[in-house]
Enzyme design. Structure first.
Site, PDB file in Angstrom:
ATOM      1  N   GLU A  40      60.925  28.309  40.577  1.00  0.00           N
ATOM      2  CA  GLU A  40      60.275  29.569  40.915  1.00  0.00           C
ATOM      3  C   GLU A  40      61.322  30.569  41.400  1.00  0.00           C
ATOM      4  O   GLU A  40      62.031  30.319  42.370  1.00  0.00           O
ATOM      5  CB  GLU A  40      59.225  29.349  42.004  1.00  0.00           C
ATOM      6  CG  GLU A  40      58.427  30.594  42.320  1.00  0.00           C
ATOM      7  CD  GLU A  40      57.358  30.353  43.370  1.00  0.00           C
ATOM      8  OE1 GLU A  40      56.285  30.980  43.269  1.00  0.00           O
ATOM      9  OE2 GLU A  40      57.592  29.542  44.280  1.00  0.00           O
ATOM     10  N   GLY A  81      53.092  29.058  51.142  1.00  0.00           N
ATOM     11  CA  GLY A  81      54.537  29.187  51.129  1.00  0.00           C
ATOM     12  C   GLY A  81      55.176  28.222  50.147  1.00  0.00           C
ATOM     13  O   GLY A  81      54.610  27.904  49.099  1.00  0.00           O
ATOM     14  N   SER A  82      56.354  27.726  50.509  1.00  0.00           N
ATOM     15  CA  SER A  82      57.159  26.917  49.591  1.00  0.00           C
ATOM     16  C   SER A  82      56.822  25.434  49.686  1.00  0.00           C
ATOM     17  O   SER A  82      56.305  24.955  50.704  1.00  0.00           O
ATOM     18  CB  SER A  82      58.646  27.108  49.899  1.00  0.00           C
ATOM     19  OG  SER A  82      58.974  26.486  51.139  1.00  0.00           O
ATOM     20  N   CYS A 105      53.041  34.330  43.910  1.00  0.00           N
ATOM     21  CA  CYS A 105      53.093  32.889  43.628  1.00  0.00           C
ATOM     22  C   CYS A 105      52.518  32.549  42.257  1.00  0.00           C
ATOM     23  O   CYS A 105      52.915  31.561  41.644  1.00  0.00           O
ATOM     24  CB  CYS A 105      52.371  32.111  44.722  1.00  0.00           C
ATOM     25  SG  CYS A 105      50.704  32.718  45.053  1.00  0.00           S
ATOM     26  N   GLU A 109      48.601  26.286  49.792  1.00  0.00           N
ATOM     27  CA  GLU A 109      48.679  27.129  48.589  1.00  0.00           C
ATOM     28  C   GLU A 109      50.160  27.437  48.404  1.00  0.00           C
ATOM     29  O   GLU A 109      50.748  28.167  49.195  1.00  0.00           O
ATOM     30  CB  GLU A 109      47.850  28.395  48.774  1.00  0.00           C
ATOM     31  CG  GLU A 109      47.608  29.150  47.466  1.00  0.00           C
ATOM     32  CD  GLU A 109      48.617  30.261  47.248  1.00  0.00           C
ATOM     33  OE1 GLU A 109      49.588  30.024  46.483  1.00  0.00           O
ATOM     34  OE2 GLU A 109      48.458  31.335  47.828  1.00  0.00           O
ATOM     35  N   LYS A 151      50.350  32.380  62.524  1.00  0.00           N
ATOM     36  CA  LYS A 151      51.754  32.755  62.591  1.00  0.00           C
ATOM     37  C   LYS A 151      52.102  33.591  61.368  1.00  0.00           C
ATOM     38  O   LYS A 151      51.988  33.149  60.230  1.00  0.00           O
ATOM     39  CB  LYS A 151      52.675  31.531  62.624  1.00  0.00           C
ATOM     40  CG  LYS A 151      54.143  31.926  62.910  1.00  0.00           C
ATOM     41  CD  LYS A 151      55.138  30.848  62.527  1.00  0.00           C
ATOM     42  CE  LYS A 151      55.684  31.018  61.128  1.00  0.00           C
ATOM     43  NZ  LYS A 151      56.511  32.246  60.939  1.00  0.00           N
TER      44      LYS A 151
END
Length: 444
Positions: free
Chosen positions: A345, A191-192, A248, A214, A138
């Site tokens: 972040e 992602g988050s 990131c 990750e 996705k």
């Protein structure tokens, strides 16, 4: 919503049907398919770079020089590994023959972010297919174009149907059905942290699927007073402003030893002010727009938060131009470790500079974060570099450089920056399961 869920179900069914023949191919044949993908990707590199720039806002210069070469190198690495999967043999008893073998997990799902769409695709699709899995990927709803072109590329080279399936959509109507699906046996996510928690819950509520993550970072970049100052400034500027700070592993917390702090801030601000913002397709542009208005507003909100808590703006801190989502490269000083901008972040072109006295102090402050994705330090003292590196709680540590990636080197985080390693031989562990076999031999 139902149409998108139906699309995910169709993709999973296709991957499930393709798994047995794909996983049973001789490994040399799987490798040959992957080499075809490498060749096609090299041939269409300019098209992918253009789409990546159009979709994301990054400069086409960076997409051509970084994203595409690294993506191609990643597929090349896993094409070379596809026929080299190995197990071990064990000398146990005289009448036993014992060994292990790596077997594919099965149908795998991958959910990738918008900051490096093709590169993140390569980090997941490469090892998954090399190990004999099939995959549903996705893409981010913000940047779907290169994943769709990659699907066409795979169809054009003749990759068997169902081996790789691309779905587009938002998290609730595409990502969640994938994470909950009972026929998906592994999810890889970048992602988050909040979304990662949601994925882990869904993996647990469904079939306890294997998960690798990750996630974000608030990476420290430590500049010691014996560092080559020009090298350190150049590395720190690249460490935070590459890809408009939407990285990131960005070095967003810059710790500078007190004896060189003022000089470093002066040089850093001068270098930052020299970064040219503008049209991402202009070869002279160094920084294009942020990905969208949501990210643009979020970044400027953090700048205002820092100012309200007492931080000062050494450079940048404002939008650029009346059109588009351009933010000037920003350095904030007089920042306390407890400020919101020091802890969360930002994911944009905003760095915080901190002054420190001793090695022991900076190690403690650098590690004072819920994240542990990356860290860096600049020093001429090799003993100090190794001594400090051993104490930094981060999955990657760069010394006298920043954001250096190679598909042979693993990447992943400590603490809430995730678990599992992407790239390198270690990524094979994410997409295989170990079977132990013991055979008792007949006695003569």
């Amino acid at each position: 919503y139902q149409r998108r869920v139906h699309g995910v179900n169709k993709a999973v069914a296709a991957a499930k049907n393709a798994f047995k023949p794909w996983s049973r191919l001789p490994t040399t044949e799987r490798a040959a398919w992957m080499w075809k993908i490498v060749a096609a990707l090299e041939e269409r590199a300019a098209d992918f770079a253009h789409l990546e720039s159009l979709d994301n806002g990054k400069t086409v210069k960076d997409a051509s020089a970084v994203d595409l070469p690294l993506s191609i190198a990643t597929f090349r690495f896993y094409a070379s590994m596809a026929d080299k999967l190995q197990g071990d043999t064990y000398d146990t008893e005289p009448n036993d023959f014992s060994y292990t073998r790596r077997e594919p997990v099965g149908v795998c799902g991958a959910i990738i972010p918008w900051n490096f769409p093709l590169l993140m695709l390569s980090w997941k699709v490469g090892p998954a297919l090399a190990c004999g899995n099939t995959m549903i990927l996705k893409s981010s709803e913000k940047t779907p174009l290169t994943a769709l072109l990659f699907a066409k590329l795979c169809a054009d080279v003749g990759l068997p149907k169902g081996v790789l399936n691309i779905v587009s959509g938002f998290g609730p109507d595409a990502g969640s059905p994938l994470a909950l699906h009972m026929d998906v046996h592994k999810i890889a996510f970048t992602g988050s942290v909040p979304t990662a928690r949601h994925i882990m819950r869904m993996a647990g509520e469904s079939n306890l699927k294997k998960v690798s993550l990750e996630l974000g970072g608030k990476s420290p970049n430590i500049i010691f007073d014996d560092a080559d100052l020009d090298v350190a400034v150049k590395g720190a500027v690249a460490g935070i402003f590459f890809n408009h700070g939407q990285v990131c592993s960005a070095g967003s917390r810059i710790f500078v030893q007190e004896g060189i702090y003022d000089k470093f801030v002066e040089k850093f601000a001068a270098a930052s002010n020299g970064i040219k913002l503008g049209d991402q397709f202009d070869p002279a542009t160094n920084q294009g727009p942020q990905v969208d208005d949501v990210q643009f507003d979020k970044i400027l909100g953090y700048v205002e938060s820092g100012k309200s808590e007492g931080a000062k703006v050494a450079c940048g801190g404002h939008k650029v131009g009346e059109q588009g989502y351009f933010i000037a490269p920003t350095l904030m000083t007089d920042v306390q470790d407890t400020f919101k901008i020091a802890k969360e972040e930002i994911f944009g072109p905003v760095a915080c500079a901190f002054k420190f006295k001793t090695e022991e102090e900076v190690i403690e402050r650098a590690n004072n974060s819920e994240y542990g994705l990356a860290a860096a330090l600049f020093t001429r003292d090799l003993s100090r570099a190794i001594r400090v590196e051993k104490q930094l709680q981060a999955g990657s540590v760069w010394v006298n450089c920043y954001n250096k990636f190679d598909p042979r080197i693993p990447f992943g985080g400590f603490k809430q920056s995730g678990f599992g390693r992407e790239m390198s031989k270690y990524a094979l562990d994410l997409y295989t399961q170990i079977k132990a076999v013991r055979i008792t031999l007949s006695e003569k």
